[in-house]
Motif scaffolding. Structure first.
Motif, short mmCIF file in Angstrom:
data_model
loop_
_atom_site.label_atom_id
_atom_site.label_comp_id
_atom_site.label_asym_id
_atom_site.label_seq_id
_atom_site.Cartn_x
_atom_site.Cartn_y
_atom_site.Cartn_z
N ASN A 18 1.01 -1.34 0.31
CA ASN A 18 0.25 -0.30 0.29
C ASN A 18 1.07 1.58 0.10
OD1 ASN A 18 -2.40 -1.88 0.21
ND2 ASN A 18 -2.63 -1.83 2.43
N ALA A 19 2.04 0.95 1.15
CA ALA A 19 2.56 1.95 1.10
C ALA A 19 3.48 2.69 -0.83
CB ALA A 19 3.92 2.40 2.00
N ALA A 20 3.97 1.14 -1.55
CA ALA A 20 4.53 2.10 -2.82
C ALA A 20 3.25 2.04 -3.37
CB ALA A 20 4.81 -0.15 -3.18
N LEU A 21 2.45 1.86 -3.68
CA LEU A 21 1.50 1.93 -4.35
C LEU A 21 0.82 3.63 -4.29
CD1 LEU A 21 -1.11 -0.77 -4.22
CD2 LEU A 21 0.15 0.09 -6.73
N GLU A 22 0.83 3.70 -3.07
CA GLU A 22 0.85 5.14 -2.96
C GLU A 22 2.05 6.34 -3.45
OE1 GLU A 22 -0.62 8.66 0.97
OE2 GLU A 22 0.01 6.07 1.64
N ALA A 23 2.34 5.00 -3.21
CA ALA A 23 3.82 6.96 -3.80
C ALA A 23 4.27 6.38 -5.07
CB ALA A 23 5.30 6.47 -2.82
N PHE A 24 3.22 5.19 -6.14
CA PHE A 24 3.77 5.45 -7.48
C PHE A 24 2.75 5.54 -7.90
CE2 PHE A 24 7.10 1.79 -6.84
CZ PHE A 24 8.34 2.52 -7.15
N LYS A 31 10.47 10.26 -9.26
CA LYS A 31 9.80 11.16 -8.61
C LYS A 31 10.01 10.80 -7.39
CE LYS A 31 10.19 15.39 -11.29
NZ LYS A 31 8.96 16.43 -11.58
N ALA A 32 9.11 8.94 -7.30
CA ALA A 32 8.88 8.07 -6.12
C ALA A 32 9.88 8.26 -5.37
CB ALA A 32 7.81 7.35 -7.08
N SER A 33 9.20 8.43 -3.94
CA SER A 33 10.94 8.36 -3.36
C SER A 33 10.68 7.09 -2.39
CB SER A 33 10.97 9.08 -2.46
OG SER A 33 11.95 9.17 -1.04
N ALA A 39 9.04 4.51 5.02
CA ALA A 39 9.21 5.73 6.15
C ALA A 39 7.56 5.08 6.99
CB ALA A 39 9.04 6.87 5.62
N LYS A 40 7.32 4.99 5.17
CA LYS A 40 5.15 5.06 5.26
C LYS A 40 5.04 3.25 5.67
CE LYS A 40 1.22 6.46 4.16
NZ LYS A 40 0.27 7.92 4.28
N ALA A 41 5.61 2.58 5.60
CA ALA A 41 5.38 1.17 5.75
C ALA A 41 5.98 0.76 6.67
CB ALA A 41 6.41 0.06 4.71
N GLY A 42 6.85 1.42 7.39
CA GLY A 42 6.97 0.76 8.70
C GLY A 42 8.10 0.34 9.15
N ILE A 43 9.23 0.45 7.90
CA ILE A 43 9.97 -0.11 7.55
C ILE A 43 11.88 0.55 7.20
CG2 ILE A 43 9.02 -2.27 7.33
CD1 ILE A 43 10.14 -2.52 4.05
#
Length: 226
Positions: A18-24, A31-33, A39-43
């Motif tokens: 979900n964190a990766a989907l949100e970024a992309f 530009k996706a970090s 950080a969003k995924a907590g790892i």
């Protein structure tokens, strides 16, 4: 990718995806970090790259994940029980939008990836979509009753047109900053389907009148028309 990712608890795997989907979904690929994703995924970022060797591998896995989610939704919708071309398309679209509702970033990610160009992942994304579109018709439409179509109609090409229209509609909305919800997409999809149904189905399949409109009862000669 590292098999250790699949050994993670479901909740943690989903948090990373979900964190990766949100970024992309929010940013172009370059530009996706990955720092933000971790950080969003907590790892840690190091752990993220332990599961996925690099950014491109993560992105392509997300593309595969999105395609598999849609395929699974279509399978669960029992599309092969429907023999009408347009009814099956609508049933499949409802199943797809149901999946997208469960993850609000999945829709934006798929739309953005479809229009990816001149980026590191663009060639792989284009190949993935070509394969998906090329195999979709024989995979999902082999049981359809094509006798309803007018002579000369091309159901396979019509399917691609509806796919282009749906993707183009969502892309335009995203470019204009207009929120796209599944209900709006389904409403537009039904409108397009009805237009094409009247164009390509035989008269007896659309109400008996050219264009699919019921025939008006004939006026008796000399009848009052006021």
């Amino acid at each position: 990718m590292n098999e250790a990712f699949f050994a993670l608890p479901e909740e943690k795997r989903q948090r990373i995806l979900n964190a990766a989907l949100e970024a992309f979904a929010k940013h172009e690929y370059k530009k996706a970090s990955t720092d933000d994703i971790a950080a969003k995924a907590g790892i840690s970022k190091g752990l993220l790259f332990y599961y996925f060797h690099n950014k491109k591998e993560l992105y392509l896995y997300l593309l595969e994940y999105a395609n598999e989610a849609v395929r699974r939704a279509a399978q669960e919708a029992n599309l092969r029980e429907e023999t009408d071309f347009f009814e099956m398309l609508e049933k499949g679209a409802r199943a797809k939008t149901g999946i997208l509702e469960q993850n609000p970033y999945l829709l934006d990610f798929t739309v953005r990836s479809f229009y990816s160009s001149q980026e590191e992942v663009s060639q792989a994304v284009a190949a993935s979509y070509q394969q998906k579109v090329g195999s979709a018709f024989p995979d999902y439409f082999s049981h359809i009753d094509f006798s309803k179509f007018r002579e000369g109609a091309d159901p396979a090409y019509l399917f691609r047109m509806l796919t282009w229209m749906t993707d183009g509609y969502m892309h335009e909305a995203r470019q204009r900053g207009i929120p796209v919800d599944s209900g709006t997409v389904m409403e537009e999809f039904r409108r397009w389907s009805q237009i094409f149904r009247r164009m390509v189905y035989r008269e007896e399949e659309t109400g008996g009148a050219p264009g699919g409109k019921p025939e008006e009862p004939a006026q008796e000669k000399g009848a009052d028309t006021e």
